[in-house]
Design an enzyme around this catalytic site. Structure first.
Site, PDB file in Angstrom:
ATOM      1  N   GLU A   1      11.574 -10.537 -18.643  1.00 44.24           N
ATOM      2  CA  GLU A   1      11.042  -9.458 -19.934  1.00 44.24           C
ATOM      3  C   GLU A   1      12.271  -9.262 -20.823  1.00 44.24           C
ATOM      4  O   GLU A   1      13.161  -9.228 -20.828  1.00 44.24           O
ATOM      5  CB  GLU A   1      10.560  -8.075 -19.411  1.00 44.24           C
ATOM      6  CG  GLU A   1       9.240  -8.136 -18.006  1.00 44.24           C
ATOM      7  CD  GLU A   1       9.328  -6.856 -17.654  1.00 44.24           C
ATOM      8  OE1 GLU A   1       9.783  -5.763 -18.229  1.00 44.24           O
ATOM      9  OE2 GLU A   1       8.416  -7.366 -16.090  1.00 44.24           O
TER      10      GLU A   1
ATOM     11  N   ILE B   1       1.430  -5.053 -11.786  1.00 45.86           N
ATOM     12  CA  ILE B   1       2.287  -4.533 -12.787  1.00 45.86           C
ATOM     13  C   ILE B   1       3.072  -3.991 -12.195  1.00 45.86           C
ATOM     14  O   ILE B   1       3.380  -2.342 -12.155  1.00 45.86           O
ATOM     15  CB  ILE B   1       0.719  -2.876 -12.426  1.00 45.86           C
ATOM     16  CG1 ILE B   1       0.174  -2.725 -11.032  1.00 45.86           C
ATOM     17  CG2 ILE B   1      -0.787  -3.106 -13.481  1.00 45.86           C
ATOM     18  CD1 ILE B   1       1.065  -2.170 -10.215  1.00 45.86           C
TER      19      ILE B   1
ATOM     20  N   HIS C   1       4.307  -4.509 -20.165  1.00 52.23           N
ATOM     21  CA  HIS C   1       5.255  -3.251 -19.042  1.00 52.23           C
ATOM     22  C   HIS C   1       5.553  -2.654 -19.394  1.00 52.23           C
ATOM     23  O   HIS C   1       5.829  -2.015 -20.146  1.00 52.23           O
ATOM     24  CB  HIS C   1       6.813  -3.908 -18.957  1.00 52.23           C
ATOM     25  CG  HIS C   1       7.443  -3.001 -17.733  1.00 52.23           C
ATOM     26  ND1 HIS C   1       8.095  -3.897 -17.180  1.00 52.23           N
ATOM     27  CD2 HIS C   1       7.108  -2.184 -17.562  1.00 52.23           C
ATOM     28  CE1 HIS C   1       8.469  -3.141 -15.927  1.00 52.23           C
ATOM     29  NE2 HIS C   1       7.871  -2.056 -15.974  1.00 52.23           N
TER      30      HIS C   1
ATOM     31  N   ASP D   1       1.742  -7.090 -16.150  1.00 54.78           N
ATOM     32  CA  ASP D   1       1.780  -5.774 -16.961  1.00 54.78           C
ATOM     33  C   ASP D   1       3.428  -6.424 -16.967  1.00 54.78           C
ATOM     34  O   ASP D   1       4.583  -6.258 -17.594  1.00 54.78           O
ATOM     35  CB  ASP D   1       1.311  -4.305 -16.356  1.00 54.78           C
ATOM     36  CG  ASP D   1       2.868  -3.238 -17.557  1.00 54.78           C
ATOM     37  OD1 ASP D   1       2.340  -3.775 -18.108  1.00 54.78           O
ATOM     38  OD2 ASP D   1       2.641  -2.370 -16.738  1.00 54.78           O
TER      39      ASP D   1
ATOM     40  N   ARG E   1       6.591  -6.127 -10.482  1.00 55.26           N
ATOM     41  CA  ARG E   1       7.688  -6.617 -11.192  1.00 55.26           C
ATOM     42  C   ARG E   1       7.412  -8.132 -11.384  1.00 55.26           C
ATOM     43  O   ARG E   1       6.572  -8.537  -9.916  1.00 55.26           O
ATOM     44  CB  ARG E   1       8.873  -6.360 -10.107  1.00 55.26           C
ATOM     45  CG  ARG E   1       9.382  -4.881 -10.198  1.00 55.26           C
ATOM     46  CD  ARG E   1      10.151  -5.076 -11.024  1.00 55.26           C
ATOM     47  NE  ARG E   1      10.677  -3.574 -11.661  1.00 55.26           N
ATOM     48  CZ  ARG E   1      10.686  -2.331 -11.934  1.00 55.26           C
ATOM     49  NH1 ARG E   1       9.546  -2.424 -12.389  1.00 55.26           N
ATOM     50  NH2 ARG E   1      11.208  -1.745 -11.828  1.00 55.26           N
TER      51      ARG E   1
ATOM     52  N   LEU F   1       0.901  -1.572  -0.204  1.00 56.58           N
ATOM     53  CA  LEU F   1       0.136  -0.263  -0.552  1.00 56.58           C
ATOM     54  C   LEU F   1       0.884   0.848  -0.274  1.00 56.58           C
ATOM     55  O   LEU F   1       0.872   2.256   0.932  1.00 56.58           O
ATOM     56  CB  LEU F   1      -1.065  -0.297   1.029  1.00 56.58           C
ATOM     57  CG  LEU F   1      -2.339   0.782   1.539  1.00 56.58           C
ATOM     58  CD1 LEU F   1      -2.711   0.500   0.200  1.00 56.58           C
ATOM     59  CD2 LEU F   1      -2.815   1.050   2.492  1.00 56.58           C
ATOM     60  N   GLY F   2       1.680   0.712  -0.711  1.00 56.10           N
ATOM     61  CA  GLY F   2       2.513   2.762  -1.294  1.00 56.10           C
ATOM     62  C   GLY F   2       1.742   3.517  -2.001  1.00 56.10           C
ATOM     63  O   GLY F   2       0.736   3.329  -1.866  1.00 56.10           O
ATOM     64  N   ARG F   3       2.360   4.566  -3.249  1.00 56.77           N
ATOM     65  CA  ARG F   3       1.636   5.505  -3.971  1.00 56.77           C
ATOM     66  C   ARG F   3       0.789   4.984  -4.931  1.00 56.77           C
ATOM     67  O   ARG F   3      -0.419   5.156  -4.583  1.00 56.77           O
ATOM     68  CB  ARG F   3       2.796   6.662  -4.134  1.00 56.77           C
ATOM     69  CG  ARG F   3       3.090   7.209  -3.289  1.00 56.77           C
ATOM     70  CD  ARG F   3       4.482   7.985  -3.877  1.00 56.77           C
ATOM     71  NE  ARG F   3       5.597   7.276  -4.251  1.00 56.77           N
ATOM     72  CZ  ARG F   3       6.665   7.232  -4.005  1.00 56.77           C
ATOM     73  NH1 ARG F   3       7.356   8.157  -3.343  1.00 56.77           N
ATOM     74  NH2 ARG F   3       7.516   6.653  -4.495  1.00 56.77           N
ATOM     75  N   ILE F   4       1.217   3.756  -5.154  1.00 52.50           N
ATOM     76  CA  ILE F   4       0.400   3.414  -6.003  1.00 52.50           C
ATOM     77  C   ILE F   4      -0.044   2.248  -6.009  1.00 52.50           C
ATOM     78  O   ILE F   4      -1.223   2.529  -6.655  1.00 52.50           O
ATOM     79  CB  ILE F   4       1.327   2.278  -7.150  1.00 52.50           C
ATOM     80  CG1 ILE F   4       2.133   2.930  -8.248  1.00 52.50           C
ATOM     81  CG2 ILE F   4       1.047   1.536  -8.351  1.00 52.50           C
ATOM     82  CD1 ILE F   4       3.823   2.643  -8.936  1.00 52.50           C
TER      83      ILE F   4
HETATM   84  C1  8YV Z   1       9.124   1.899 -16.427  1.00 52.58           C
HETATM   85  C2  8YV Z   1       9.202   0.951 -14.691  1.00 52.58           C
HETATM   86  O1  8YV Z   1       8.730   0.520 -18.353  1.00 52.58           O
HETATM   87  O2  8YV Z   1       8.404   2.982 -12.980  1.00 52.58           O
HETATM   88  C3  8YV Z   1       8.929   1.777 -13.335  1.00 52.58           C
HETATM   89  O3  8YV Z   1       9.713   1.119 -11.938  1.00 52.58           O
HETATM   90  O4  8YV Z   1       9.169  -0.548 -14.316  1.00 52.58           O
HETATM   91  C4  8YV Z   1       8.868   2.004 -15.435  1.00 52.58           C
HETATM   92  O5  8YV Z   1       8.276   3.055 -14.868  1.00 52.58           O
HETATM   93  C5  8YV Z   1      10.988   1.505 -16.691  1.00 52.58           C
HETATM   94  O6  8YV Z   1      11.541   2.220 -15.362  1.00 52.58           O
HETATM   95  C6  8YV Z   1      11.391   1.265 -18.093  1.00 52.58           C
HETATM   96  O7  8YV Z   1      12.409   0.305 -18.189  1.00 52.58           O
END
Ligand code: 8YV
Length: 314
Positions: free
Chosen positions: A262, A231, A280, A257, A233, A153-156
């Site tokens: 990747e 969304i 991503h 995502d 990692r 529960l951080g910013r995102i």
């Molecule tokens: C980018 C991300 O796709 O902010 C992040 O942590 O995964 C993305 O915004 C990434 O940094 C681009 O390589």
């Protein structure tokens, strides 16, 4: 006066490349056929790195640049930057928080809608002629009144929670520790939360502490009516366990995502019509990528002007 030398690890947007090339002597790491040869030629000169969340900066890269002062990362997640190595070398690390929160959270909400309303299957049904040929598509599922469990529960995570509340979902969350004042029920045990919710949304940072936090047991607890949305990692989810869970119907649906390797995506995930995929792309809007790029440039400029950077990683 000679320009300050910086190393660009991975190609950035045209606007960022132009700004960096105007201000600095730039070295293009990703284009170098022999990276060690490039580093040995420029190692004493380089004072800054511009990199991405994907490419990061390894311990060996940091150690190869004895006069390195700053790593400016295009992305909020800095799990690919060796932070302990940077700290040992006295190198400042900056990232791009806040400016991407809204778009990344919106993609998570989009996945919740996509997996519930079978948007990708519906598109195929309409586009392929199956509607005319075979009639209506199967009924899909409403999200109203369902439960969402947010990992981190951080910013995102907080922005996802606020947005899902508008759709009348009940919000739960898990993280390493309870937060005083967090407005949603806290679950110290992730498996227990997965069993209690319909949607499990991964929004925590990547890195060693969260590696495979969503494992086979968590997916089994989420169950055949549950959906996994990631969304954050790819490393946060045990992808082999996820593939098995999708193939066997242990979980119902997934919106992904991010992936462990990747840009490679396991074939089973590509083949399943219960999985909605994105490449991503959480922060990949014109507006957000422009704001991220501006921060990468600004952090370097502030540092080399002898001022505090705008968004240090703490
Ligand atoms: C980018 C991300 O796709 O902010 C992040 O942590 O995964 C993305 O915004 C990434 O940094 C681009 O390589």
């Amino acid at each position: 006066m000679a320009k300050t030398s910086i190393l660009i690890v991975e190609e950035l947007t045209q606007a960022v490349m132009t700004a960096l090339e105007q201000a600095y002597e730039t070295h293009r790491y990703w284009e170098a056929p022999d990276k060690d040869m490039l580093l040995s030629a420029i190692s004493d000169r380089v004072r800054g790195i511009a990199t991405t969340g994907h490419a990061g900066a390894s311990e060996s890269l940091i150690q190869a640049l004895p006069n390195l002062e700053i790593i400016s990362c295009y992305g909020v997640g800095v799990d690919a930057v060796d932070l302990p190595a940077a700290a040992r070398a006295g190198v400042i690390v900056t990232n791009t928080p806040d400016v991407l929160t809204d778009d990344v959270a919106n993609l998570a909400v989009g996945f919740v809608l996509a997996v519930s309303r079978d948007l990708v299957q519906g598109d195929a049904h309409a586009r392929s002629g199956a509607w005319e040929r075979d009639g209506n598509m199967h009924l899909t599922r409403s999200i109203r009144g369902k439960k969402a469990g947010i990992v981190g529960l951080g910013r995102i995570g907080m922005d996802i929670a606020k947005k899902l509340e508008i759709f009348e979902l009940e919000i739960h969350w898990h993280g390493p520790r309870a937060k005083p004042g967090a407005p949603y029920p806290y679950h110290p045990d992730l498996t227990e939360m997965a069993a209690a919710v319909d949607y499990l949304l991964v929004a925590c940072p990547g890195g060693a502490a969260t590696r495979h936090i969503v494992n086979g047991a968590v997916l089994a607890a989420l169950g055949p009516e549950g959906s996994l949305i990631n969304i954050s990692r790819g490393s946060c989810v045990d992808e082999a366990a996820l593939v098995a869970a999708v193939e066997t119907g242990t979980i119902g649906w997934a919106g992904l995502d991010v992936f462990e390797d990747e840009p490679r995506i396991p074939e089973a995930l590509k083949q399943s019509d219960r999985v909605t995929l994105q490449p991503h792309a959480g922060s990949a809007t014109v507006e957000t990528r422009a704001a991220m790029g501006a921060l990468v440039v600004e952090n370097l400029a502030l540092h080399f002007a002898g001022k505090p950077v705008r968004t240090p990683v703490t």
